[in-house]
Motif scaffolding. Structure first.
Motif, PDB file in Angstrom:
ATOM      1  N   GLU A 137       0.507  -1.209  -0.118  1.00  0.00           N
ATOM      2  CA  GLU A 137      -0.032   0.086  -0.105  1.00  0.00           C
ATOM      3  C   GLU A 137       0.754   1.747  -0.412  1.00  0.00           C
ATOM      4  O   GLU A 137       1.776   1.618   0.569  1.00  0.00           O
ATOM      5  N   SER A 138       0.302   2.294  -0.978  1.00  0.00           N
ATOM      6  CA  SER A 138       0.705   3.155  -1.199  1.00  0.00           C
ATOM      7  C   SER A 138       0.265   5.044  -1.055  1.00  0.00           C
ATOM      8  O   SER A 138       0.822   6.431  -0.926  1.00  0.00           O
ATOM      9  N   TYR A 139      -1.161   4.312  -0.647  1.00  0.00           N
ATOM     10  CA  TYR A 139      -2.026   6.032  -0.612  1.00  0.00           C
ATOM     11  C   TYR A 139      -1.302   6.179   0.420  1.00  0.00           C
ATOM     12  O   TYR A 139      -1.861   8.100  -0.083  1.00  0.00           O
ATOM     13  N   ASP A 140      -0.667   6.053   1.154  1.00  0.00           N
ATOM     14  CA  ASP A 140      -0.557   7.231   2.051  1.00  0.00           C
ATOM     15  C   ASP A 140       0.749   7.437   2.278  1.00  0.00           C
ATOM     16  O   ASP A 140       1.536   5.983   2.992  1.00  0.00           O
ATOM     17  N   PRO A 141       1.413   7.768   1.827  1.00  0.00           N
ATOM     18  CA  PRO A 141       2.668   8.191   1.697  1.00  0.00           C
ATOM     19  C   PRO A 141       3.504   7.898   3.160  1.00  0.00           C
ATOM     20  O   PRO A 141       4.929   7.623   3.099  1.00  0.00           O
ATOM     21  N   ALA A 142       3.032   8.373   4.099  1.00  0.00           N
ATOM     22  CA  ALA A 142       3.725   8.784   5.337  1.00  0.00           C
ATOM     23  C   ALA A 142       3.706   6.759   6.018  1.00  0.00           C
ATOM     24  O   ALA A 142       4.679   6.341   6.726  1.00  0.00           O
ATOM     25  N   ARG A 143       2.494   6.182   5.296  1.00  0.00           N
ATOM     26  CA  ARG A 143       2.697   4.560   5.785  1.00  0.00           C
ATOM     27  C   ARG A 143       3.330   3.854   4.581  1.00  0.00           C
ATOM     28  O   ARG A 143       2.700   2.345   4.992  1.00  0.00           O
ATOM     29  N   ALA A 144       3.982   4.039   3.531  1.00  0.00           N
ATOM     30  CA  ALA A 144       3.834   3.132   2.576  1.00  0.00           C
ATOM     31  C   ALA A 144       4.654   2.107   2.660  1.00  0.00           C
ATOM     32  O   ALA A 144       5.595   2.226   3.245  1.00  0.00           O
ATOM     33  N   GLY A 145       5.233   0.615   2.211  1.00  0.00           N
ATOM     34  CA  GLY A 145       4.854  -0.454   2.762  1.00  0.00           C
ATOM     35  C   GLY A 145       4.462  -1.800   2.357  1.00  0.00           C
ATOM     36  O   GLY A 145       3.362  -1.537   2.092  1.00  0.00           O
ATOM     37  N   TRP A 146       4.650  -2.306   3.346  1.00  0.00           N
ATOM     38  CA  TRP A 146       3.868  -3.945   3.780  1.00  0.00           C
ATOM     39  C   TRP A 146       3.881  -3.915   4.299  1.00  0.00           C
ATOM     40  O   TRP A 146       3.364  -3.667   5.588  1.00  0.00           O
TER      41      TRP A 146
END
Length: 457
Positions: free
Chosen positions: A357-366
């Protein structure tokens, strides 16, 4: 607040903390237990993200972990699409060329995700799955995505899970993600937009399978307490259209066991209830199981009903719909009303699915996700495989499923789930048992046998 099932209260999406402090070190994130959830212990590095969360503090991992490492570092099991393919015996189908080619899966979610194509491509590259182009259809006035809005991020996480796992199971199926502009909550809110979108896609001839990872408790529909079900039954037009066009419609059974949310979307009913559209006789209700797999996807124990520290698979009897004809053979279990679920697939948080998920740049990742929101898209992929093998749409599945249950299990591909229960909070649920039950339905599947049996080939 929207209610994508993967984010409903007491359920869980697990965003696994991944800020690297040093090689092999993961940032510790607190684990606030939802008011209706069992307290969690030993989950350092895991952040539980129920629908009621006001903000997200965890960030995504830079890479997913194997199951054994998840157990050691996080305290729960985690699974990849490669493991699910092995566990559900899908690889023989791919070797036969049964990949969902020529079939279309329609996924409906409020708001959607602005990064769905990119995230699916990262997901595919990680697991060696061929890419596909997701067709996004915006229905109504869909607002610009706001990564600080928990409504938006909640539904974006749902859309990501739905698309990635429908595609993982049926890699050559076309996927249409319908994004609606009104958040579905409880009662009728958001549902007219969703049903309108579904009807339009059905009438256009572009839908073979529709996957719905949302639901509203029957009791929250206006008039329910007076025995007037018209506010709910008046929304069935999309499903009637689907039946007329041989389109299969699926829905997640819920994540609060035998109970579900009240109208405020937070508190649970202190007694057994059911949710729609899962309870609709024209819909196949997909419940939840917990899988025990090794790193390669081989079972180390039989599947059981999902009931862990974060949620339990929905199931029970409808307060609106009478028992449909195809459940006559299980009337001793359902009584005079429609029983759910019909079939069950992986949904446990302790056994969560990796998503990117990367829709929220602050928590992009697995991240790790659980809930019957996972089970429904997995099963939508299975249906797309069966449609391809049959050479036509299979349409309403339930009469076929209950017909398969009359066959020996080695022919039907149905696999009985006989352990576990779906009790939740203070509400006693239903026990798994031999044959049909209100915790797992007809059980789960051996994919290769089931797809061939369902397709009649």
């Amino acid at each position: 607040m929207g209610h994508p099932l993967a984010l409903r209260r007491a359920l869980a999406v697990l965003a696994v903390g991944a800020t690297v402090l040093a090689a092999g070190t993961v940032s510790a994130v607190s684990v606030p237990a939802a008011a209706d959830a069992h307290p969690s212990t030993g989950l350092t590095g895991v952040h539980v993200r129920p629908a009621s969360a006001g903000h997200i503090t965890a960030v995504g991992r830079t890479a997913p972990l194997p199951t054994s490492q998840c157990v050691t570092e996080i305290g729960i099991r985690c699974y990849s699409p490669v493991q699910y393919r092995e566990a559900y015996h899908l690889n023989p189908l791919y070797q036969e060329g049964v990949t969902g080619k020529g079939r279309t899966i329609v996924i409906v979610d409020s708001f959607g995700s602005p990064t769905i194509q990119h995230d699916l491509e990262v997901f595919d590259k990680q697991w060696g799955i061929p890419d596909t182009q997701v067709e996004v259809v915006k229905w109504g006035d869909v607002p610009p995505f706001d990564p600080t809005d928990p409504d938006h991020t909640g539904w974006a996480g749902e859309a990501t899970l739905d698309v990635e796992y429908a595609h993982a199971v049926a890699p050559d199926a076309h996927i249409i993600l319908v994004e609606t502009g009104v958040a579905e909550t409880e009662g009728t809110t958001g549902l007219p937009e969703m049903m309108d979108a579904e009807r339009a896609l059905i009438r256009s001839g572009r839908a073979d399978v529709i996957s719905q990872s949302f639901g509203a408790t029957e009791n929250t529909f206006p008039g329910y307490d007076k025995g007037d079900f018209s506010s709910l039954t008046g929304l069935r037009y999309a499903f009637k259209e689907a039946a007329a066009h041989d389109v299969t419609v699926l829905a997640s059974s819920g994540d609060n066991g035998a109970t579900d949310a009240q109208e405020n979307g937070t508190d649970l009913y202190p007694y057994r209830v059911n949710s729609w559209p899962s309870s609709d006789p024209l819909v196949t209700s997909v419940g939840g199981t917990q899988l025990s797999l090794d790193n390669a996807g081989r079972r180390t124990a039989p599947d059981k009903v999902w009931h862990d520290a974060y949620g339990a698979g929905g199931g029970g009897v409808s307060g609106v719909f009478e028992r449909p004809w195809y459940q006559a053979g299980v009337a001793r279990v359902t009584g005079d009303h429609r029983g759910t679920p019909d079939i069950s697939m992986s949904a446990a948080v302790d056994g969560g699915a990796w998503t990117y998920e990367s829709y929220d740049p602050a928590r992009a990742g697995w991240h790790l996700t659980g809930g019957t929101s996972e089970a429904a898209p997995i099963f939508s992929g299975v249906v797309a495989l069966a449609d391809q093998l049959a050479g036509h749409r299979l349409g309403q599945l339930n009469w076929r499923l209950y017909g398969l249950d009359l066959l020996p299990r080695q022919w039907s591909g149905l696999v009985d789930v006989t352990t576990g229960d779906n009790s939740w909070d203070t509400v006693t649920g239903y026990q798994a048992a031999k044959g049909y039950d209100l915790a797992s339905g007809l059980g789960t599947i051996d994919g290769a046998r089931f797809v061939h049996a369902l397709a009649g080939r």
